[in-house]
Motif scaffolding. Structure first.
Motif, mmCIF file in Angstrom:
data_model
loop_
_atom_site.group_PDB
_atom_site.id
_atom_site.type_symbol
_atom_site.label_atom_id
_atom_site.label_comp_id
_atom_site.label_asym_id
_atom_site.label_seq_id
_atom_site.Cartn_x
_atom_site.Cartn_y
_atom_site.Cartn_z
ATOM 1 N N ASN A 527 36.344 41.543 102.416
ATOM 2 C CA ASN A 527 35.614 42.752 102.025
ATOM 3 C C ASN A 527 34.176 42.439 101.614
ATOM 4 O O ASN A 527 33.660 42.946 100.614
ATOM 5 C CB ASN A 527 36.333 43.484 100.887
ATOM 6 C CG ASN A 527 37.547 44.239 101.379
ATOM 7 O OD1 ASN A 527 37.530 44.810 102.470
ATOM 8 N ND2 ASN A 527 38.612 44.223 100.595
ATOM 9 N N ASP A 545 32.857 43.435 97.481
ATOM 10 C CA ASP A 545 33.689 44.542 96.998
ATOM 11 C C ASP A 545 33.543 45.768 97.894
ATOM 12 O O ASP A 545 33.445 46.900 97.428
ATOM 13 C CB ASP A 545 33.340 44.896 95.545
ATOM 14 C CG ASP A 545 33.560 43.727 94.591
ATOM 15 O OD1 ASP A 545 34.500 42.952 94.829
ATOM 16 O OD2 ASP A 545 32.783 43.596 93.630
ATOM 17 N N ASN A 547 34.792 48.054 101.521
ATOM 18 C CA ASN A 547 36.060 48.600 102.014
ATOM 19 C C ASN A 547 36.186 48.320 103.504
ATOM 20 O O ASN A 547 35.848 49.146 104.344
ATOM 21 C CB ASN A 547 36.133 50.105 101.749
ATOM 22 C CG ASN A 547 36.137 50.431 100.268
ATOM 23 O OD1 ASN A 547 37.071 50.109 99.559
ATOM 24 N ND2 ASN A 547 35.074 51.060 99.804
ATOM 25 N N GLY A 548 36.659 47.128 103.846
ATOM 26 C CA GLY A 548 36.907 46.765 105.237
ATOM 27 C C GLY A 548 35.688 46.899 106.127
ATOM 28 O O GLY A 548 35.756 47.626 107.127
ATOM 29 N N CYS A 565 33.417 51.172 108.103
ATOM 30 C CA CYS A 565 34.597 50.660 107.402
ATOM 31 C C CYS A 565 35.851 50.879 108.239
ATOM 32 O O CYS A 565 35.929 51.823 109.026
ATOM 33 C CB CYS A 565 34.764 51.369 106.053
ATOM 34 S SG CYS A 565 33.367 51.169 104.934
ATOM 35 N N THR A 567 39.710 51.045 107.075
ATOM 36 C CA THR A 567 40.725 50.967 106.014
ATOM 37 C C THR A 567 41.938 51.836 106.307
ATOM 38 O O THR A 567 42.878 51.867 105.524
ATOM 39 C CB THR A 567 40.124 51.427 104.673
ATOM 40 O OG1 THR A 567 39.742 52.811 104.779
ATOM 41 C CG2 THR A 567 38.910 50.589 104.299
ATOM 42 N N GLN A 569 41.785 54.932 106.055
ATOM 43 C CA GLN A 569 41.638 56.032 105.104
ATOM 44 C C GLN A 569 40.386 56.846 105.478
ATOM 45 O O GLN A 569 39.302 56.284 105.659
ATOM 46 C CB GLN A 569 41.478 55.512 103.678
ATOM 47 C CG GLN A 569 42.657 54.711 103.165
ATOM 48 C CD GLN A 569 42.437 54.209 101.758
ATOM 49 O OE1 GLN A 569 42.184 54.994 100.836
ATOM 50 N NE2 GLN A 569 42.501 52.902 101.579
ATOM 51 N N HIS A 572 36.915 56.532 103.645
ATOM 52 C CA HIS A 572 36.044 55.390 103.923
ATOM 53 C C HIS A 572 35.622 55.343 105.389
ATOM 54 O O HIS A 572 34.453 55.157 105.709
ATOM 55 C CB HIS A 572 36.742 54.074 103.554
ATOM 56 C CG HIS A 572 37.082 53.953 102.109
ATOM 57 N ND1 HIS A 572 36.144 54.104 101.102
ATOM 58 C CD2 HIS A 572 38.281 53.696 101.492
ATOM 59 C CE1 HIS A 572 36.737 53.940 99.928
ATOM 60 N NE2 HIS A 572 38.024 53.708 100.134
ATOM 61 N N ASP A 573 36.587 55.521 106.296
ATOM 62 C CA ASP A 573 36.340 55.265 107.709
ATOM 63 C C ASP A 573 35.468 56.320 108.377
ATOM 64 O O ASP A 573 34.846 56.042 109.410
ATOM 65 C CB ASP A 573 37.665 55.164 108.467
ATOM 66 C CG ASP A 573 38.523 54.013 107.961
ATOM 67 O OD1 ASP A 573 38.030 53.264 107.100
ATOM 68 O OD2 ASP A 573 39.673 53.876 108.408
#
Length: 582
Positions: A527, A545, A547-548, A565, A567, A569, A572-573
């Protein structure tokens, strides 16, 4: 509303013909042009026109007239004869608007740095955010100004660059052609040692040499023609600017300088593109096996290229400490999308225009970074991996499932499919530099260098080099490949030789080059985004830190890093993250 510069119509009723009570009244002058005759409600001192109640109210709100001095009906002149009729349009206004060819340029927008006609102002620059000036009000400052001097200096610089470029290319082309003459002589010398069965092979070699010579001469002619056209264009504009400055024609000079700025930008691009002509010198390498195995050989030898350019030293860049700040995020999911976004590739056409590939929604998207919105989307019907710019208006997108590279037009802020290039495997990463495409493949894992027609020039493969090379980026010195399974960033030269490697990552994914030669790498396993020196000697985490982090690109002009990103989710994505690094 009154338009500065209009003449009084001949049929306008004025106090010069006093024959009735109606003639003694003062009427709205703008309405008398093309509307009903309405009594004057006020008077504009700046426009020197009487206005009806409606025109008076609009006059106070319009961008170009809101600061004019207005007199109410009790204070206004009570006859037309007490005010002067509008002057005719200044002779200085002669340049037509490129958008509205029947209109003349008379205004300048400070916000958009654009020359405008009255239609442009009315339709496109009416908002409070636009500061529009009438050119005669601001043009006086350009006479002998710093802008005037800078424009002329920039023109002189480009002219000098064209001269030097033309001379340099002429010299190295002469060397290249001379070397090819020597090659042909070597071929004939070698030819005397073998029998008549080599006649056909000799003709093939001669044809190859002549083809290269023809290409050299064609490229030289292109360079000379481009440089000559740029030089003539700049001289014409320079002479005009000097004349206008000497004769103190401020309005024309102002407009000519603004147009010259755009001309300089265009010509700088033209001159910059000439750098792609990398002329080679050649020598002939004999095929010694042909002496004993003539019947089994298919060529007389090969032309070995050796560039006439001075080789650049390999980059050694120390990683500096960077200050980072989160600049926000951009939503890239639109109503047409059926799935969460998975942005696998991205490339900046310019600081305001970002191109991304959405693997999950099988689309290429155009993102305006200023408005932070998706402005266009092109469905491909298959999952796209990576994207790169081949020209300022043409993109290349890898389609691993189809074993294709899809070319896409990106002109006029619209995406449109063009032709496809067929490749020999599932293609993933793609980069472009000096007329060549660099493409990474899986199954089998390899890197190929292709020309823009899809012809393979070099192939690099081997289990000790690649396993799952998903991304590639390039500069004039090196090729960098991100390998997911090898957990490395591999550095190669343009001959395909490995010259460096950086490890210590869990799952290196998207990569991009910074303006100072370092490489940013997404490592979703940790990350983080790591910055690696150009020689792959060292690295440092610059963002953690996360998120992918998946795909990434760098904007040198704004010092901003964009990344996506992965994830699984939506929160985030479906967004691109934006960080400023300084």
């Amino acid at each position: 509303m009154a338009v500065p510069g209009k003449k009084m119509p001949k049929t306008f009723s004025s106090s010069s013909t006093m024959g009735s009570d109606e003639d003694l009244k003062v009427y709205c002058q703008p309405c008398d042009f093309d509307g009903p005759r309405l009594p004057a409600h006020g008077y504009c001192v700046d426009c020197k026109e009487h206005l009806c109640e409606t025109c008076f109210r609009v006059h106070k709100r319009h961008t170009l007239s809101r600061h004019h001095t207005l007199l109410d009906k009790y204070s206004m002149p009570q006859s037309i004869s007490s005010v002067s009729v509008h002057p005719t349009q200044p002779d200085n206004f002669t340049k037509s608007c490129p958008k509205h060819t029947k209109e003349i340029i008379k205004f300048y927008c400070q916000n958009h740095k654009a020359l405008l006609c009255s239609v442009c102002v009315t339709l496109e620059h009416t908002g409070t955010s636009c500061k529009v000036n009438y050119i005669p009000d601001i043009s006086g400052q350009v006479i002998n100004s710093k802008e005037h001097q800078d424009i002329l200096k920039a023109m002189d610089n480009i002219t000098e660059q064209c001269r030097k470029k033309s001379e340099d290319v002429k010299k190295i082309t002469a060397k290249s052609n001379s070397s090819l003459t020597d090659v042909l002589a070597d071929i004939k010398k070698f030819r005397t040692e073998i029998n008549q069965r080599l006649d056909e092979l000799e003709r093939q070699a001669e044809d190859a040499a002549k083809t290269i010579q023809k290409e050299n001469n064609t490229n030289l002619k292109t360079v000379e023609t481009t440089c000559d056209d740029v030089t003539k264009s700049l001289k014409t504009s320079s002479d005009t600017i000097k004349h206008l400055n000497t004769t103190k024609q401020a309005d024309k000079l102002f407009m000519e300088l603004k147009l010259a700025k755009q001309m300089i930008t265009d010509h700088e691009k033209s001159v910059h593109h000439l750098a792609a002509y990398d002329v080679k010198e050649y020598n002939f390498k004999e095929n010694k096996a042909i002496l004993t195995l003539l019947d089994k050989e298919s060529s007389l030898g090969t032309f070995a290229e050796k560039s006439l350019k001075q080789p650049s030293p390999p980059p050694h860049v120390d990683i500096k400490s960077r200050q980072t700040s989160h600049q926000g995020k951009i939503c890239v999911k639109i109503s047409k999308d059926k799935n969460r976004c998975w942005i696998r590739g991205m490339f900046l056409l310019n600081p305001d225009l970002l191109i991304i590939t959405d693997w999950s929604n099988t689309a290429v998207k155009m993102v305006d970074t200023s408005s932070q919105s998706v402005t266009d989307q092109l469905q491909l019907g298959t999952r796209p991996q990576d994207v790169i710019s081949v020209t300022s208006t043409e993109l290349a997108v890898t389609l691993p499932d189809y074993h294709n590279i899809q070319l896409i037009s990106a002109s006029s802020n619209k995406l449109k499919k063009k032709q496809t290039l067929k490749v020999d495997g599932p293609c993933y990463g793609i980069s472009y530099c000096q007329g060549k495409l660099f493409v990474s493949f899986t199954n089998p894992a390899k890197l190929q260098i292709l020309d823009t027609n899809g012809t393979v020039l070099t192939t690099v493969e081997g289990e000790t080099i690649f396993n799952s090379p998903l991304y590639v980026t390039t500069n004039t010195n090196s090729i960098y490949v991100s390998d997911w399974m090898m957990k490395t960033i591999t550095r190669l030269n343009w001959q395909g030789e490995v010259i460096g490697s950086y490890g210590g990552m869990i799952s290196p994914f998207g990569i991009t080059l910074s303006d100072d030669g370092t490489v940013f790498v997404c490592d979703p396993g940790r990350n983080v985004i790591e910055e690696i020196a150009g020689d792959c000697s060292t690295g440092k985490v610059v963002l953690k830190d996360l998120n992918g982090p998946s795909a990434v690109c760098w904007c040198a002009e704004t010092c901003k890093l964009y990344f996506s990103c992965d994830t699984c989710q939506d929160k985030h994505d479906n967004f691109l993250q934006v960080f400023k690094l300084s």
